[in-house]
Design a protein around this motif. Structure first.
Motif, PDB file in Angstrom:
ATOM      1  N   ASP A 264       0.797  -1.294   0.008  1.00  0.00           N
ATOM      2  CA  ASP A 264       0.010   0.059   0.081  1.00  0.00           C
ATOM      3  C   ASP A 264       0.930   1.327  -0.090  1.00  0.00           C
TER       4      ASP A 264
ATOM      5  N   ILE B 201       2.194   1.791  -3.519  1.00  0.00           N
ATOM      6  CA  ILE B 201       1.385   2.480  -4.610  1.00  0.00           C
ATOM      7  C   ILE B 201       0.928   3.957  -3.933  1.00  0.00           C
ATOM      8  N   HIS B 202       1.135   4.058  -2.697  1.00  0.00           N
ATOM      9  CA  HIS B 202       0.991   5.564  -2.315  1.00  0.00           C
ATOM     10  C   HIS B 202       1.896   6.352  -2.956  1.00  0.00           C
TER      11      HIS B 202
ATOM     12  N   ALA C 100      -4.708   4.666  -9.101  1.00  0.00           N
ATOM     13  CA  ALA C 100      -3.658   4.287  -9.942  1.00  0.00           C
ATOM     14  C   ALA C 100      -4.085   3.610 -11.327  1.00  0.00           C
TER      15      ALA C 100
ATOM     16  N   THR D  80       4.515   7.939 -14.512  1.00  0.00           N
ATOM     17  CA  THR D  80       3.952   6.749 -14.059  1.00  0.00           C
ATOM     18  C   THR D  80       4.719   5.352 -13.799  1.00  0.00           C
TER      19      THR D  80
ATOM     20  N   GLU E   5      -6.171   3.861  -3.255  1.00  0.00           N
ATOM     21  CA  GLU E   5      -5.317   4.227  -3.961  1.00  0.00           C
ATOM     22  C   GLU E   5      -4.984   3.387  -5.339  1.00  0.00           C
TER      23      GLU E   5
ATOM     24  N   ILE F  46       1.256  -2.571 -11.169  1.00  0.00           N
ATOM     25  CA  ILE F  46       1.602  -2.880  -9.794  1.00  0.00           C
ATOM     26  C   ILE F  46       2.101  -4.457  -9.575  1.00  0.00           C
TER      27      ILE F  46
ATOM     28  N   THR G  73      -7.059   1.198   1.404  1.00  0.00           N
ATOM     29  CA  THR G  73      -5.920   0.914   0.630  1.00  0.00           C
ATOM     30  C   THR G  73      -6.281   0.640  -0.976  1.00  0.00           C
TER      31      THR G  73
ATOM     32  N   ARG H  17       3.970   5.643  -5.607  1.00  0.00           N
ATOM     33  CA  ARG H  17       3.633   5.735  -7.182  1.00  0.00           C
ATOM     34  C   ARG H  17       2.718   6.769  -7.234  1.00  0.00           C
ATOM     35  N   ASN H  18       1.642   7.015  -6.499  1.00  0.00           N
ATOM     36  CA  ASN H  18       0.503   7.946  -6.932  1.00  0.00           C
ATOM     37  C   ASN H  18       1.018   9.239  -6.775  1.00  0.00           C
TER      38      ASN H  18
ATOM     39  N   GLN I  13      -5.905   6.007 -13.966  1.00  0.00           N
ATOM     40  CA  GLN I  13      -5.185   6.982 -15.133  1.00  0.00           C
ATOM     41  C   GLN I  13      -4.859   6.234 -16.281  1.00  0.00           C
TER      42      GLN I  13
ATOM     43  N   VAL J 258      -0.386 -10.068  -5.773  1.00  0.00           N
ATOM     44  CA  VAL J 258      -1.124  -8.876  -6.376  1.00  0.00           C
ATOM     45  C   VAL J 258      -0.446  -8.168  -7.776  1.00  0.00           C
ATOM     46  N   VAL J 259      -1.314  -8.078  -8.602  1.00  0.00           N
ATOM     47  CA  VAL J 259      -0.994  -7.656  -9.955  1.00  0.00           C
ATOM     48  C   VAL J 259      -2.211  -6.672 -10.689  1.00  0.00           C
ATOM     49  N   ASP J 260      -1.730  -5.510 -10.919  1.00  0.00           N
ATOM     50  CA  ASP J 260      -2.540  -4.680 -11.523  1.00  0.00           C
ATOM     51  C   ASP J 260      -1.845  -4.465 -12.920  1.00  0.00           C
ATOM     52  N   ALA J 261      -2.277  -4.973 -13.871  1.00  0.00           N
ATOM     53  CA  ALA J 261      -1.491  -4.886 -15.181  1.00  0.00           C
ATOM     54  C   ALA J 261      -2.443  -4.298 -16.196  1.00  0.00           C
TER      55      ALA J 261
ATOM     56  N   ASN K 119       3.104  10.313  -9.521  1.00  0.00           N
ATOM     57  CA  ASN K 119       2.318  10.668 -10.593  1.00  0.00           C
ATOM     58  C   ASN K 119       1.549  12.157 -10.690  1.00  0.00           C
ATOM     59  N   ARG K 120       1.110  12.632  -9.100  1.00  0.00           N
ATOM     60  CA  ARG K 120       0.449  13.570  -9.178  1.00  0.00           C
ATOM     61  C   ARG K 120       1.438  14.653  -9.238  1.00  0.00           C
TER      62      ARG K 120
END
Lengths: 390, 263
Positions: A124, A127-128, B226, A140, B222, A164, B219, A130-131, B229, B178-181, A134-135
């Motif tokens: 988490d 990711i925070h 991501a 990215t 977030e 991610i 969580t 990363r964001n 976008q 965990v994968v966001d692709a 980006n902001r």
């Protein structure tokens, strides 16, 4: 409860192109490359997504790329913008952890161990970050959280250009096994050829090799390659910006010297030592510094930026001798000196960790010398000019 | 920024009468009431029995055309694949969901493959064939076996514009990482709960009996930001349907994202 993986890799694919798009959003839908357009034999340094779709890739001769896409937009490299972006990324990450390795080219490694009570689970937190990147700066990064840098880097390469990945502790080998062998850091064009011939396509296939198979197929580096394919990596996140890291050696003379030949011999020996460490770290030097300690306790120093990055002992010695001439301003015996290689950076081309690419003669010679020195010790082979010191 | 639609996996649960639907609600009224809460739903009855065009038409009517439907592919296409008949099954499935597509109410078709669907040449060939065959539909794919999470799969899905579902599961060995692709213009997220103790070897009721905490959903906000976008539309479904917990969690996530039902 399983320990959390804590190493984060933030990877901005085609960093130079990403910076250009962050500065000018209209470029997002345009095929363009970053290259030194005026240079003879210019090569493509970075590629936009649209240009990649046309088959252009980093390392391609610019003239070839221009033949592939008519009116291809060519942007000049913007080193200042890259530095600013790296600093900004590091600044954002530094609010979450002090342990940051800021490598060049859009790569940032973080170690989030011990931060979860403040910022929650590492995935988490990553990711925070990363964001926030980006902001604030419009980039990215791909993000991976894993148990070590090697696995994290393979993961960001697997999902690039963006995404991610969180790999649970203990499942590193399972995750990297089905990935393409070309994603393994250190595998460059020469290694790719061997892999192609041997029919080994996945990292797991490399990991399954027995010792004798790895050695037979890939020579002495075969075992290192095989262990990397198992996800084994004990290297730490080295805090600090890569360009701020230094390789330094000092030498104290048994008695103060005035003889230039003897001093230069000592310098050459020291350069061989720092040069070997630098090349082992897959780096090149942007500047060379010399500190001189005189017999009367006075110290002088001089540092010189190099016209181009230095890799080989011969060029490092030449540069160091020039700096020594400038630093040695007094006709007083010298008690000791220190050599510092600074402005370190990864070579501009992906180095082939396991099988060197075809190098120029000097490169091949240096590889052979380094190999001998590593195997038989630093005295095994040395520059003639350093014999006086030895 | 993408359009974000949030709902649940299924809406027709008798046990939701009370916690979700008012006491005395008849089955025929469920969807209409559901449509007042959420703008999308993932139909999962279609996994157990082949849907028909008539069923789809009735669902459109019951929803007042206020709901975007995603639909889970029939088990004959994912779990019990017969090499000789799968194309007929696919055709039957496609002709049913065409009704939704024709009304611009088809979000995505979800192909959810089980843990036993390994990354081997035969299954890769099948996957390639079924994705080509159903390529006219917006597709999302969920793998329960971690072997599929590799760069070649991601690239193949990108080339076919098929979304790789981001999934929330217990952190158990062998389950996907965990994968966001980003592999398509749409993104598809499924939250199954995190019941480590009951995930293996128990029935679906126990497996999906889970209520996400607010912190766990925060969580996700977030991650959703991501993803948003990079795509044009995100479908998010809660599958922890036991005792209406999916509804409670979906409402909380809507609030956390600062959205109302019509987002």
């Amino acid at each position: 409860m399983m320990p959390q993986s804590s190493i984060v890799h933030l990877n901005i694919t085609d960093f130079a192109a990403a910076i250009a798009i962050a500065k000018d959003r209209s470029l997002a839908d345009v095929p363009f490359v970053v290259a030194k357009a005026g240079a003879a034999r210019a090569i493509v340094l970075a590629v936009s997504n649209k240009a990649r779709e046309e088959g252009i890739y980093s390392g391609l001769p610019l003239t070839h790329a221009q033949r592939m896409v008519k009116n291809l937009k060519v942007l000049s490299p913007d080193p200042r913008a890259y530095t600013i972006a790296h600093r900004s990324m590091e600044e954002i990450a530094s609010t979450y952890t002090p342990t940051i390795q800021n490598d060049s080219g859009g790569h940032l490694y973080l170690d989030l161990a011990g931060t979860s009570s403040l910022f929650g689970p590492h995935i988490d937190c990553a990711i925070h970050i990363r964001n926030e990147i980006n902001r604030r700066i419009g980039l990215t990064p791909s993000v991976a959280v894993a148990a070590n840098k090697l696995v994290a880097k393979i993961a960001t390469r697997a999902i690039r250009p963006a995404g991610i990945v969180g790999i649970r502790s203990g499942e590193e080998a399972d995750f990297i096994a089905p990935q393409d062998a070309l994603l393994l850091p250190g595998v460059g064009p020469a290694m790719a050829k061997i892999l192609s011939v041997t029919g080994l396509r996945e990292i797991g296939e490399l990991a399954a090799l027995q010792d004798h198979e790895a050695l037979a197929l890939f020579g002495k580096k075969g075992l290192v390659l095989r262990d990397s394919a198992k996800g084994i990596d004990c290297s730490k996140v080295s805090a600090g910006n890569l360009s701020q890291r230094k390789i330094r050696r000092t030498v104290d003379f048994s008695e103060p010297l005035l003889d230039q030949t003897a001093i230069q011999a000592a310098l050459a020996t020291t350069i061989e030592d720092v040069g070997l460490e630098m090349r082992q770290s897959k780096l090149e030097a942007g500047s060379v510094g010399i500190n001189i300690l005189y017999a009367d306790g006075v110290q002088t120093a001089c540092q010189e930026k190099c016209f181009r990055p230095l890799q080989f002992d011969t060029e490092l010695v030449e540069a160091a001798c020039n700096v020594l001439c400038r630093a040695a301003t007094r006709r007083v015996r010298i008690r000791g000196l220190a050599v510092t290689l600074a402005d370190l950076d990864a070579p501009s081309r992906q180095a082939d960790l396991f099988t060197p690419e075809k190098l120029e003669r000097i490169g091949r010679l240096q590889v052979a010398v380094d190999r001998s020195r590593l195997q038989f010790g630093p005295e095994a082979i040395t520059l003639a000019c350093s014999l006086f010191h030895a | 920024m993408a359009t974000i639609l949030i709902g649940t996996s299924g809406y027709s649960y008798t046990e939701w009468v009370g916690p979700v639907y008012p006491p005395g609600t008849s089955q025929g009224e469920y969807l209409n009431l559901y449509a007042q809460m959420f703008s999308t739903v993932e139909l999962n009855f279609s996994y157990y029995r082949m849907p028909t065009a008539d069923q789809m038409t009735r669902l459109l009517d019951q929803s007042g055309t206020q709901v975007m439907f995603s639909i889970k592919a029939n088990e004959s296409l994912t779990h019990t694949i017969d090499p000789d008949t799968w194309k007929q099954q696919a055709n039957a499935f496609m002709s049913a969901v065409e009704v939704l597509a024709g009304h611009d109410k088809l979000g995505a078709v979800l192909l959810q493959f089980p843990y036993s669907f390994h990354y081997d040449p035969d299954r890769r060939r099948y996957l390639d064939a079924v994705l080509r065959h159903m390529g006219s539909l917006p597709l999302a794919i969920e793998f329960r076996n971690a072997q599929w999470y590799n760069n070649r799969t991601f690239q193949a899905l990108r080339e076919r514009n098929v979304a790789l579902a981001s999934i929330d599961l217990p952190a158990l060995k062998g389950l996907p990482p965990v994968v966001d692709a980003k592999t398509a213009d749409i993104a598809y997220i499924r939250l199954h709960g995190r019941n480590e103790e009951t995930w293996w070897g128990s029935d679906a009721a126990a497996r999906y009996d889970y209520l996400y905490s607010k912190h766990e959903l925060e969580t996700w906000v977030e991650r959703i930001r991501a993803i948003a976008q990079q795509v044009t539309m995100i479908f998010i479904y809660f599958n922890n349907h036991r005792r209406g917990q999916a509804v409670a969690n979906a409402k909380t996530l809507l609030q956390l994202l600062g959205k109302d039902r019509d987002s």
